[in-house]
Write a protein that holds these residues in place. Structure first.
Motif, PDB file in Angstrom:
ATOM      1  N   GLY A  46      41.499  37.887  49.885  1.00  0.00           N
ATOM      2  CA  GLY A  46      40.822  38.373  51.100  1.00  0.00           C
ATOM      3  C   GLY A  46      39.543  39.150  50.853  1.00  0.00           C
ATOM      4  O   GLY A  46      38.816  39.441  51.805  1.00  0.00           O
ATOM      5  N   ALA A  96      37.658  41.764  53.244  1.00  0.00           N
ATOM      6  CA  ALA A  96      38.230  41.611  54.580  1.00  0.00           C
ATOM      7  C   ALA A  96      39.764  41.756  54.560  1.00  0.00           C
ATOM      8  O   ALA A  96      40.411  41.608  55.596  1.00  0.00           O
ATOM      9  CB  ALA A  96      37.837  40.252  55.160  1.00  0.00           C
ATOM     10  N   HIS A 138      42.572  47.896  57.743  1.00  0.00           N
ATOM     11  CA  HIS A 138      41.670  47.137  56.873  1.00  0.00           C
ATOM     12  C   HIS A 138      41.398  47.988  55.632  1.00  0.00           C
ATOM     13  O   HIS A 138      40.847  49.077  55.748  1.00  0.00           O
ATOM     14  CB  HIS A 138      40.344  46.838  57.574  1.00  0.00           C
ATOM     15  CG  HIS A 138      40.502  46.004  58.819  1.00  0.00           C
ATOM     16  ND1 HIS A 138      39.440  45.615  59.586  1.00  0.00           N
ATOM     17  CD2 HIS A 138      41.605  45.468  59.406  1.00  0.00           C
ATOM     18  CE1 HIS A 138      39.880  44.884  60.610  1.00  0.00           C
ATOM     19  NE2 HIS A 138      41.191  44.795  60.512  1.00  0.00           N
ATOM     20  N   HIS A 150      36.507  45.549  59.817  1.00  0.00           N
ATOM     21  CA  HIS A 150      35.923  44.208  59.885  1.00  0.00           C
ATOM     22  C   HIS A 150      36.121  43.616  61.273  1.00  0.00           C
ATOM     23  O   HIS A 150      37.228  43.224  61.632  1.00  0.00           O
ATOM     24  CB  HIS A 150      36.548  43.305  58.816  1.00  0.00           C
ATOM     25  CG  HIS A 150      35.940  43.543  57.474  1.00  0.00           C
ATOM     26  ND1 HIS A 150      36.140  44.712  56.769  1.00  0.00           N
ATOM     27  CD2 HIS A 150      35.096  42.793  56.728  1.00  0.00           C
ATOM     28  CE1 HIS A 150      35.445  44.647  55.644  1.00  0.00           C
ATOM     29  NE2 HIS A 150      34.809  43.500  55.588  1.00  0.00           N
ATOM     30  N   TYR A 204      43.622  39.474  58.989  1.00  0.00           N
ATOM     31  CA  TYR A 204      42.792  38.662  58.079  1.00  0.00           C
ATOM     32  C   TYR A 204      43.593  38.105  56.910  1.00  0.00           C
ATOM     33  O   TYR A 204      43.394  36.969  56.504  1.00  0.00           O
ATOM     34  CB  TYR A 204      41.626  39.495  57.543  1.00  0.00           C
ATOM     35  CG  TYR A 204      40.558  39.752  58.570  1.00  0.00           C
ATOM     36  CD1 TYR A 204      39.596  38.791  58.856  1.00  0.00           C
ATOM     37  CD2 TYR A 204      40.505  40.950  59.274  1.00  0.00           C
ATOM     38  CE1 TYR A 204      38.610  39.019  59.810  1.00  0.00           C
ATOM     39  CE2 TYR A 204      39.536  41.185  60.231  1.00  0.00           C
ATOM     40  CZ  TYR A 204      38.589  40.218  60.495  1.00  0.00           C
ATOM     41  OH  TYR A 204      37.626  40.443  61.447  1.00  0.00           O
TER      42      TYR A 204
END
Ligand code: FAD
Ligand code: UDP
Length: 369
Positions: free
Chosen positions: A38, A41, A53, A58, A197
Protein backbone atom coordinates in the motif's frame (compact mmCIF):
# COMPACT_ATOMS: atom_id res chain seq x y z
CA UNK A 1 12.70 -16.54 -12.78
CA UNK A 2 10.45 -13.47 -12.92
CA UNK A 3 9.60 -11.36 -15.95
CA UNK A 4 9.50 -8.26 -13.74
CA UNK A 5 10.93 -7.34 -10.39
CA UNK A 6 8.95 -4.42 -8.98
CA UNK A 7 10.51 -2.43 -6.18
CA UNK A 8 7.84 -0.91 -3.92
CA UNK A 9 4.26 -1.97 -3.17
CA UNK A 10 2.62 1.47 -3.30
CA UNK A 11 0.15 2.55 -5.98
CA UNK A 12 2.87 2.73 -8.65
CA UNK A 13 4.19 -0.77 -8.00
CA UNK A 14 0.83 -2.45 -7.43
CA UNK A 15 -0.89 -0.93 -10.48
CA UNK A 16 1.97 -2.04 -12.72
CA UNK A 17 2.04 -5.50 -11.14
CA UNK A 18 -1.69 -5.88 -11.72
CA UNK A 19 -1.48 -4.76 -15.35
CA UNK A 20 1.50 -6.94 -16.19
CA UNK A 21 0.05 -10.02 -14.48
CA UNK A 22 -3.47 -9.75 -15.87
CA UNK A 23 -2.91 -8.20 -19.30
CA UNK A 24 0.41 -9.73 -20.32
CA UNK A 25 0.20 -12.94 -18.28
CA UNK A 26 3.75 -12.37 -17.04
CA UNK A 27 5.26 -13.24 -13.68
CA UNK A 28 5.98 -10.45 -11.24
CA UNK A 29 7.76 -10.25 -7.91
CA UNK A 30 7.08 -7.18 -5.79
CA UNK A 31 9.77 -6.45 -3.24
CA UNK A 32 8.73 -4.08 -0.46
CA UNK A 33 10.94 -3.04 2.42
CA UNK A 34 8.06 -2.23 4.78
CA UNK A 35 6.05 -4.99 6.44
CA UNK A 36 2.90 -4.19 4.45
CA UNK A 37 1.62 -3.32 0.99
CA UNK A 38 0.00 0.00 0.00
CA UNK A 39 2.96 2.37 0.26
CA UNK A 40 1.97 5.68 1.80
CA UNK A 41 -1.72 4.98 1.22
CA UNK A 42 -1.69 2.03 3.66
CA UNK A 43 -4.41 2.03 6.32
CA UNK A 44 -5.05 -0.25 9.30
CA UNK A 45 -7.37 -0.73 12.28
CA UNK A 46 -5.68 0.56 15.43
CA UNK A 47 -5.91 -1.08 18.86
CA UNK A 48 -9.37 0.45 19.39
CA UNK A 49 -10.66 -0.78 16.04
CA UNK A 50 -10.58 2.63 14.33
CA UNK A 51 -9.46 2.72 10.68
CA UNK A 52 -6.43 5.03 10.49
CA UNK A 53 -4.12 5.99 7.62
CA UNK A 54 -0.63 5.14 8.81
CA UNK A 55 1.25 7.69 6.71
CA UNK A 56 -1.12 10.65 6.88
CA UNK A 57 -4.56 11.39 5.48
CA UNK A 58 -5.33 10.15 1.97
CA UNK A 59 -8.45 11.58 0.34
CA UNK A 60 -9.18 10.20 -3.08
CA UNK A 61 -10.21 12.73 -5.72
CA UNK A 62 -9.80 12.87 -9.47
CA UNK A 63 -11.18 14.21 -12.73
CA UNK A 64 -9.69 11.27 -14.55
CA UNK A 65 -12.52 8.89 -15.44
CA UNK A 66 -10.09 6.23 -16.58
CA UNK A 67 -8.32 6.20 -13.21
CA UNK A 68 -11.63 6.09 -11.36
CA UNK A 69 -12.94 3.22 -13.49
CA UNK A 70 -9.68 1.33 -13.16
CA UNK A 71 -9.72 1.56 -9.35
CA UNK A 72 -13.41 0.71 -9.18
CA UNK A 73 -12.52 -2.86 -10.20
CA UNK A 74 -10.96 -3.29 -6.78
CA UNK A 75 -13.24 -1.44 -4.44
CA UNK A 76 -16.71 -0.12 -3.78
CA UNK A 77 -16.78 3.52 -2.78
CA UNK A 78 -18.26 5.74 -0.10
CA UNK A 79 -19.13 9.13 -1.62
CA UNK A 80 -17.24 11.68 0.43
CA UNK A 81 -16.32 15.35 0.14
CA UNK A 82 -13.25 16.50 1.98
CA UNK A 83 -14.00 19.64 4.02
CA UNK A 84 -11.37 21.51 5.98
CA UNK A 85 -11.49 24.37 8.44
CA UNK A 86 -8.55 26.48 9.44
CA UNK A 87 -8.07 28.07 12.83
CA UNK A 88 -7.44 31.79 12.30
CA UNK A 89 -7.96 34.63 14.78
CA UNK A 90 -9.82 32.27 17.13
CA UNK A 91 -12.31 31.18 14.45
CA UNK A 92 -12.74 28.04 12.38
CA UNK A 93 -12.92 29.31 8.80
CA UNK A 94 -13.34 27.51 5.47
CA UNK A 95 -10.18 26.77 3.47
CA UNK A 96 -9.95 27.06 0.43
CA UNK A 97 -10.72 30.70 1.11
CA UNK A 98 -14.27 31.42 -0.07
CA UNK A 99 -17.11 33.91 0.36
CA UNK A 100 -17.81 32.76 3.93
CA UNK A 101 -14.13 32.93 4.89
CA UNK A 102 -13.82 36.61 4.03
CA UNK A 103 -17.29 37.55 5.28
CA UNK A 104 -16.69 36.00 8.70
CA UNK A 105 -13.06 37.09 8.98
CA UNK A 106 -13.64 40.73 8.02
CA UNK A 107 -17.25 41.08 9.22
CA UNK A 108 -18.46 41.78 5.68
CA UNK A 109 -21.68 40.78 3.97
CA UNK A 110 -20.61 40.09 0.40
CA UNK A 111 -23.46 38.37 -1.41
CA UNK A 112 -22.34 37.52 -4.91
CA UNK A 113 -19.24 36.01 -6.53
CA UNK A 114 -18.77 39.34 -8.33
CA UNK A 115 -18.60 41.18 -5.01
CA UNK A 116 -16.16 38.65 -3.62
CA UNK A 117 -13.97 38.91 -6.72
CA UNK A 118 -14.09 42.71 -6.43
CA UNK A 119 -12.90 42.32 -2.83
CA UNK A 120 -10.01 40.03 -3.89
CA UNK A 121 -9.18 42.55 -6.64
CA UNK A 122 -8.99 45.31 -4.05
CA UNK A 123 -6.44 43.44 -1.92
CA UNK A 124 -4.48 41.23 -4.33
CA UNK A 125 -1.17 42.23 -5.90
CA UNK A 126 -2.12 42.76 -9.53
CA UNK A 127 1.47 43.45 -10.52
CA UNK A 128 2.22 39.71 -10.17
CA UNK A 129 1.04 38.22 -13.44
CA UNK A 130 3.23 35.11 -13.42
CA UNK A 131 3.79 34.01 -9.81
CA UNK A 132 7.34 32.77 -9.38
CA UNK A 133 7.02 31.20 -5.97
CA UNK A 134 4.54 29.95 -3.35
CA UNK A 135 4.24 33.39 -1.72
CA UNK A 136 3.59 35.27 -4.96
CA UNK A 137 1.03 32.64 -5.93
CA UNK A 138 -1.16 33.49 -2.95
CA UNK A 139 -0.55 37.25 -2.87
CA UNK A 140 -1.43 37.53 -6.56
CA UNK A 141 -4.84 35.99 -5.82
CA UNK A 142 -5.86 37.22 -2.35
CA UNK A 143 -3.26 39.71 -1.12
CA UNK A 144 -0.97 40.05 1.89
CA UNK A 145 -3.34 39.72 4.83
CA UNK A 146 -4.98 36.45 3.79
CA UNK A 147 -1.55 35.13 2.83
CA UNK A 148 -0.15 36.01 6.27
CA UNK A 149 -3.10 34.51 8.13
CA UNK A 150 -3.73 31.31 6.15
CA UNK A 151 -0.58 30.38 4.25
CA UNK A 152 2.65 31.81 5.58
CA UNK A 153 2.74 30.07 8.97
CA UNK A 154 1.41 26.77 7.67
CA UNK A 155 3.90 26.68 4.81
CA UNK A 156 6.79 27.54 7.13
CA UNK A 157 5.77 24.73 9.49
CA UNK A 158 5.23 22.25 6.69
CA UNK A 159 8.39 22.94 4.69
CA UNK A 160 10.68 24.95 7.02
CA UNK A 161 11.40 26.99 3.94
CA UNK A 162 10.13 30.48 3.27
CA UNK A 163 7.24 30.36 0.76
CA UNK A 164 9.31 32.74 -1.39
CA UNK A 165 11.82 29.89 -1.88
CA UNK A 166 9.23 27.25 -2.78
CA UNK A 167 7.71 26.52 -6.19
CA UNK A 168 4.40 28.29 -6.92
CA UNK A 169 2.85 24.86 -7.51
CA UNK A 170 2.91 24.17 -3.74
CA UNK A 171 0.29 26.77 -2.82
CA UNK A 172 -1.38 26.56 -6.25
CA UNK A 173 -2.79 23.26 -4.96
CA UNK A 174 -5.25 25.33 -2.91
CA UNK A 175 -7.76 27.24 -5.06
CA UNK A 176 -9.48 30.51 -4.19
CA UNK A 177 -13.27 30.60 -4.39
CA UNK A 178 -15.75 33.41 -4.88
CA UNK A 179 -18.75 31.27 -3.92
CA UNK A 180 -19.66 29.37 -0.74
CA UNK A 181 -18.35 25.98 -1.87
CA UNK A 182 -16.34 24.68 1.09
CA UNK A 183 -15.17 21.43 -0.46
CA UNK A 184 -11.40 21.10 -0.51
CA UNK A 185 -11.52 19.69 -4.04
CA UNK A 186 -13.94 20.21 -6.91
CA UNK A 187 -12.99 17.06 -8.84
CA UNK A 188 -15.73 14.99 -10.46
CA UNK A 189 -14.90 11.87 -8.48
CA UNK A 190 -14.43 12.26 -4.73
CA UNK A 191 -14.81 9.24 -2.51
CA UNK A 192 -13.19 6.85 -0.09
CA UNK A 193 -12.66 3.12 -0.66
CA UNK A 194 -15.49 1.44 1.25
CA UNK A 195 -13.29 -1.08 3.06
CA UNK A 196 -10.16 1.08 3.13
CA UNK A 197 -7.07 1.36 0.95
CA UNK A 198 -5.29 -1.76 2.17
CA UNK A 199 -8.28 -3.91 1.19
CA UNK A 200 -8.22 -2.25 -2.24
CA UNK A 201 -4.52 -3.09 -2.65
CA UNK A 202 -5.06 -6.68 -1.52
CA UNK A 203 -7.66 -7.19 -4.21
CA UNK A 204 -5.54 -5.44 -6.83
CA UNK A 205 -2.53 -7.73 -6.47
CA UNK A 206 -4.28 -11.01 -5.68
CA UNK A 207 -3.24 -12.95 -8.76
CA UNK A 208 -1.36 -16.17 -9.42
CA UNK A 209 1.28 -14.29 -11.41
CA UNK A 210 2.08 -11.87 -8.58
CA UNK A 211 4.32 -12.80 -5.69
CA UNK A 212 5.22 -10.42 -2.92
CA UNK A 213 8.20 -10.26 -0.63
CA UNK A 214 7.81 -7.94 2.35
CA UNK A 215 10.48 -6.52 4.64
CA UNK A 216 13.07 -6.88 1.92
CA UNK A 217 15.25 -4.25 0.35
CA UNK A 218 15.78 -5.07 -3.32
CA UNK A 219 19.46 -4.20 -2.95
CA UNK A 220 19.92 -7.18 -0.66
CA UNK A 221 18.52 -9.49 -3.32
CA UNK A 222 21.00 -8.69 -6.07
CA UNK A 223 22.03 -11.92 -7.69
CA UNK A 224 19.60 -13.95 -5.55
CA UNK A 225 16.48 -13.40 -7.62
CA UNK A 226 16.48 -13.67 -11.39
CA UNK A 227 14.35 -11.32 -13.46
CA UNK A 228 14.26 -9.79 -16.92
CA UNK A 229 13.19 -6.23 -16.18
CA UNK A 230 12.85 -4.02 -13.18
CA UNK A 231 10.28 -1.40 -12.24
CA UNK A 232 11.66 0.90 -9.61
CA UNK A 233 9.33 3.03 -7.48
CA UNK A 234 11.75 3.89 -4.66
CA UNK A 235 13.82 7.08 -4.27
CA UNK A 236 15.82 7.73 -7.44
CA UNK A 237 18.91 9.05 -5.61
CA UNK A 238 19.19 5.84 -3.61
CA UNK A 239 19.03 3.74 -6.80
CA UNK A 240 22.17 5.51 -8.04
CA UNK A 241 23.90 5.34 -4.64
CA UNK A 242 23.58 9.11 -4.18
CA UNK A 243 26.26 9.89 -6.78
CA UNK A 244 24.94 13.44 -7.13
CA UNK A 245 24.12 13.83 -3.44
CA UNK A 246 20.86 13.33 -1.60
CA UNK A 247 17.49 14.62 -2.71
CA UNK A 248 15.82 16.07 0.39
CA UNK A 249 12.37 15.05 1.62
CA UNK A 250 9.98 16.18 4.30
CA UNK A 251 8.89 13.56 6.75
CA UNK A 252 6.09 13.59 9.32
CA UNK A 253 5.66 12.63 12.94
CA UNK A 254 2.17 11.55 13.93
CA UNK A 255 0.64 11.90 17.36
CA UNK A 256 -2.49 9.76 17.75
CA UNK A 257 -5.07 10.07 20.50
CA UNK A 258 -8.22 8.04 21.02
CA UNK A 259 -11.26 9.17 22.99
CA UNK A 260 -14.36 7.39 24.24
CA UNK A 261 -16.73 9.75 22.47
CA UNK A 262 -18.29 9.78 19.04
CA UNK A 263 -16.40 12.79 17.67
CA UNK A 264 -13.61 15.05 18.91
CA UNK A 265 -13.98 17.92 16.42
CA UNK A 266 -16.69 18.97 13.97
CA UNK A 267 -14.56 18.55 10.87
CA UNK A 268 -12.45 15.83 9.38
CA UNK A 269 -9.48 18.17 9.23
CA UNK A 270 -8.60 21.39 11.03
CA UNK A 271 -5.48 23.28 9.97
CA UNK A 272 -3.47 25.38 12.41
CA UNK A 273 -1.38 27.85 10.40
CA UNK A 274 -0.38 30.08 13.30
CA UNK A 275 -0.66 28.26 16.61
CA UNK A 276 1.09 25.09 17.86
CA UNK A 277 3.91 23.12 16.28
CA UNK A 278 1.62 20.75 14.39
CA UNK A 279 0.06 21.66 11.05
CA UNK A 280 -3.29 19.88 11.25
CA UNK A 281 -5.55 17.57 13.24
CA UNK A 282 -7.36 14.86 11.32
CA UNK A 283 -10.28 12.89 12.73
CA UNK A 284 -10.60 9.70 10.72
CA UNK A 285 -14.20 8.70 11.30
CA UNK A 286 -15.50 11.80 9.50
CA UNK A 287 -13.93 10.47 6.30
CA UNK A 288 -14.24 6.73 6.66
CA UNK A 289 -17.84 7.05 7.95
CA UNK A 290 -17.02 4.30 10.45
CA UNK A 291 -19.55 3.87 13.26
CA UNK A 292 -17.73 3.32 16.55
CA UNK A 293 -18.09 4.52 20.15
CA UNK A 294 -14.44 5.65 20.16
CA UNK A 295 -12.74 8.17 17.90
CA UNK A 296 -9.10 8.63 16.98
CA UNK A 297 -7.47 11.93 16.03
CA UNK A 298 -4.00 12.48 14.60
CA UNK A 299 -1.80 15.55 14.89
CA UNK A 300 0.84 16.00 12.19
CA UNK A 301 4.27 17.46 12.81
CA UNK A 302 6.50 18.07 9.80
CA UNK A 303 10.27 17.54 9.81
CA UNK A 304 13.17 17.23 7.41
CA UNK A 305 13.61 13.52 6.66
CA UNK A 306 16.76 12.15 8.26
CA UNK A 307 18.49 8.87 7.44
CA UNK A 308 15.92 6.71 9.25
CA UNK A 309 12.77 8.76 8.65
CA UNK A 310 10.11 7.87 6.11
CA UNK A 311 10.30 9.97 2.95
CA UNK A 312 6.97 11.68 2.36
CA UNK A 313 7.20 14.89 0.39
CA UNK A 314 9.73 15.73 -2.34
CA UNK A 315 10.66 19.37 -1.73
CA UNK A 316 9.63 21.44 -4.78
CA UNK A 317 12.59 23.82 -4.99
CA UNK A 318 14.66 24.64 -8.05
CA UNK A 319 18.03 23.35 -6.78
CA UNK A 320 16.37 20.01 -5.92
CA UNK A 321 14.85 19.79 -9.38
CA UNK A 322 18.28 20.48 -10.88
CA UNK A 323 19.75 17.59 -8.90
CA UNK A 324 16.83 15.38 -9.87
CA UNK A 325 17.50 16.12 -13.55
CA UNK A 326 21.04 14.71 -13.15
CA UNK A 327 19.56 11.50 -11.78
CA UNK A 328 16.95 11.44 -14.51
CA UNK A 329 19.71 11.48 -17.13
CA UNK A 330 21.26 8.44 -15.44
CA UNK A 331 17.83 6.77 -15.37
CA UNK A 332 17.47 7.26 -19.11
CA UNK A 333 20.60 5.19 -19.65
CA UNK A 334 19.09 2.21 -17.77
CA UNK A 335 17.43 0.32 -20.58
CA UNK A 336 16.16 -2.49 -18.37
CA UNK A 337 14.62 -0.40 -15.62
CA UNK A 338 11.41 1.65 -15.62
CA UNK A 339 11.28 4.46 -13.04
CA UNK A 340 7.83 5.39 -11.77
CA UNK A 341 6.17 7.12 -8.82
CA UNK A 342 6.45 9.94 -6.29
CA UNK A 343 9.91 8.90 -5.12
CA UNK A 344 11.38 7.85 -8.48
CA UNK A 345 10.07 10.95 -10.28
CA UNK A 346 10.73 13.15 -7.22
CA UNK A 347 7.36 14.75 -7.76
CA UNK A 348 4.55 15.86 -5.44
CA UNK A 349 1.98 13.61 -7.19
CA UNK A 350 -1.46 12.85 -5.82
CA UNK A 351 -2.67 9.24 -5.91
CA UNK A 352 -4.66 9.70 -9.11
CA UNK A 353 -1.63 11.20 -10.86
CA UNK A 354 0.56 8.30 -9.76
CA UNK A 355 -2.03 5.79 -11.00
CA UNK A 356 -2.45 7.63 -14.32
CA UNK A 357 1.32 7.67 -14.77
CA UNK A 358 1.65 3.94 -14.01
CA UNK A 359 -1.15 3.13 -16.48
CA UNK A 360 0.54 5.32 -19.08
CA UNK A 361 3.92 3.64 -18.61
CA UNK A 362 2.24 0.26 -18.90
CA UNK A 363 0.44 1.15 -22.11
CA UNK A 364 3.18 3.07 -23.88
CA UNK A 365 6.39 1.44 -22.69
CA UNK A 366 5.67 -2.02 -21.32
CA UNK A 367 2.68 -3.54 -23.13
CA UNK A 368 4.11 -2.87 -26.59
CA UNK A 369 7.48 -4.55 -25.89
P1 FAD B 1 4.86 5.16 -2.28
O1 FAD B 1 3.46 5.02 -1.81
O2 FAD B 1 5.81 5.96 -1.47
O3 FAD B 1 5.45 3.68 -2.45
C1 FAD B 1 6.81 3.40 -2.66
C2 FAD B 1 7.15 2.13 -1.91
O4 FAD B 1 8.49 1.73 -2.26
C3 FAD B 1 7.13 2.31 -0.41
O5 FAD B 1 6.21 1.41 0.18
C4 FAD B 1 8.58 2.04 0.02
O6 FAD B 1 8.68 1.39 1.27
C5 FAD B 1 9.07 1.15 -1.11
N1 FAD B 1 10.53 1.17 -1.27
C6 FAD B 1 11.33 2.25 -1.38
N2 FAD B 1 12.64 1.87 -1.49
C7 FAD B 1 12.64 0.51 -1.48
C8 FAD B 1 13.67 -0.46 -1.55
N3 FAD B 1 14.97 -0.11 -1.63
N4 FAD B 1 13.34 -1.78 -1.51
C9 FAD B 1 12.04 -2.16 -1.37
N5 FAD B 1 11.01 -1.26 -1.29
C10 FAD B 1 11.30 0.06 -1.34
N6 FAD B 1 -2.61 11.79 -2.55
C11 FAD B 1 -3.92 12.01 -2.80
O7 FAD B 1 -4.37 11.77 -3.92
N7 FAD B 1 -4.75 12.48 -1.83
C12 FAD B 1 -4.33 12.74 -0.57
O8 FAD B 1 -5.10 13.17 0.29
C13 FAD B 1 -2.94 12.51 -0.29
N8 FAD B 1 -2.47 12.77 0.95
C14 FAD B 1 -1.16 12.52 1.21
C15 FAD B 1 -0.72 12.78 2.51
C16 FAD B 1 0.60 12.53 2.84
C17 FAD B 1 1.06 12.79 4.23
C18 FAD B 1 1.50 12.03 1.84
C19 FAD B 1 2.92 11.78 2.18
C20 FAD B 1 1.05 11.79 0.56
C21 FAD B 1 -0.29 12.03 0.22
N9 FAD B 1 -0.77 11.77 -1.04
C22 FAD B 1 -2.10 12.01 -1.32
C23 FAD B 1 0.10 11.27 -2.13
C24 FAD B 1 0.14 9.75 -2.22
O9 FAD B 1 0.63 9.21 -0.99
C25 FAD B 1 1.11 9.34 -3.33
O10 FAD B 1 0.77 9.96 -4.54
C26 FAD B 1 1.15 7.84 -3.58
O11 FAD B 1 0.99 7.08 -2.40
C27 FAD B 1 2.49 7.52 -4.21
O12 FAD B 1 2.55 6.16 -4.55
P2 FAD B 1 3.94 5.54 -5.00
O13 FAD B 1 3.70 4.09 -5.23
O14 FAD B 1 4.55 6.31 -6.10
O15 FAD B 1 4.92 5.75 -3.74
N1 UDP C 1 -1.27 25.39 2.69
C1 UDP C 1 -1.31 26.44 3.59
N2 UDP C 1 -2.36 26.55 4.46
C2 UDP C 1 -3.34 25.63 4.51
C3 UDP C 1 -3.31 24.55 3.61
C4 UDP C 1 -2.26 24.45 2.73
O1 UDP C 1 -0.41 27.27 3.59
O2 UDP C 1 -4.27 25.76 5.35
C5 UDP C 1 -0.14 25.31 1.74
C6 UDP C 1 1.07 24.57 2.37
O3 UDP C 1 2.24 25.10 1.82
C7 UDP C 1 0.84 23.16 1.91
C8 UDP C 1 0.31 23.37 0.49
O4 UDP C 1 -0.51 24.56 0.60
O5 UDP C 1 2.02 22.39 1.93
C9 UDP C 1 -0.49 22.24 -0.10
O6 UDP C 1 -1.56 21.93 0.78
P1 UDP C 1 -2.25 20.50 0.78
O7 UDP C 1 -3.41 20.56 1.69
O8 UDP C 1 -2.49 20.08 -0.62
O9 UDP C 1 -1.10 19.62 1.44
P2 UDP C 1 -0.90 18.04 1.58
O10 UDP C 1 -2.27 17.46 1.89
O11 UDP C 1 -0.32 17.58 0.28
O12 UDP C 1 0.04 17.92 2.73
Amino acid sequence: MYDFLIVGAGFSGCVLAERIATQLNKKVLIVEKRNHIGGNAYDYYNEYGILVHKYGPHWFHTNDKKVFQYLSQFTEWIPHYHRVRTYVDGMLLPIPINMDTVNILYGMNLQSPQEVQAFYDSVRDKSITKPQNAEEMVISLVGEDLYEKFFKGYTLKQWEIHPRELAASVTARIPTRTNRDDRYFTDTYQCMPKYGYTALFEKMIKHKNIHILLQADYKELTGVIKFNKMIYTGPIDSFFDFIYGKLPYRSLRFEHETYLQEFYQSYQQINYPNEYDFTRIVEWKHATHQKHPYTTITREYSLLAGENDEKYYPIPKEDNHERFRLYKKEAEKEKNVYFCGRLADYKYYNMDQVIARALHIFETEIAGQ
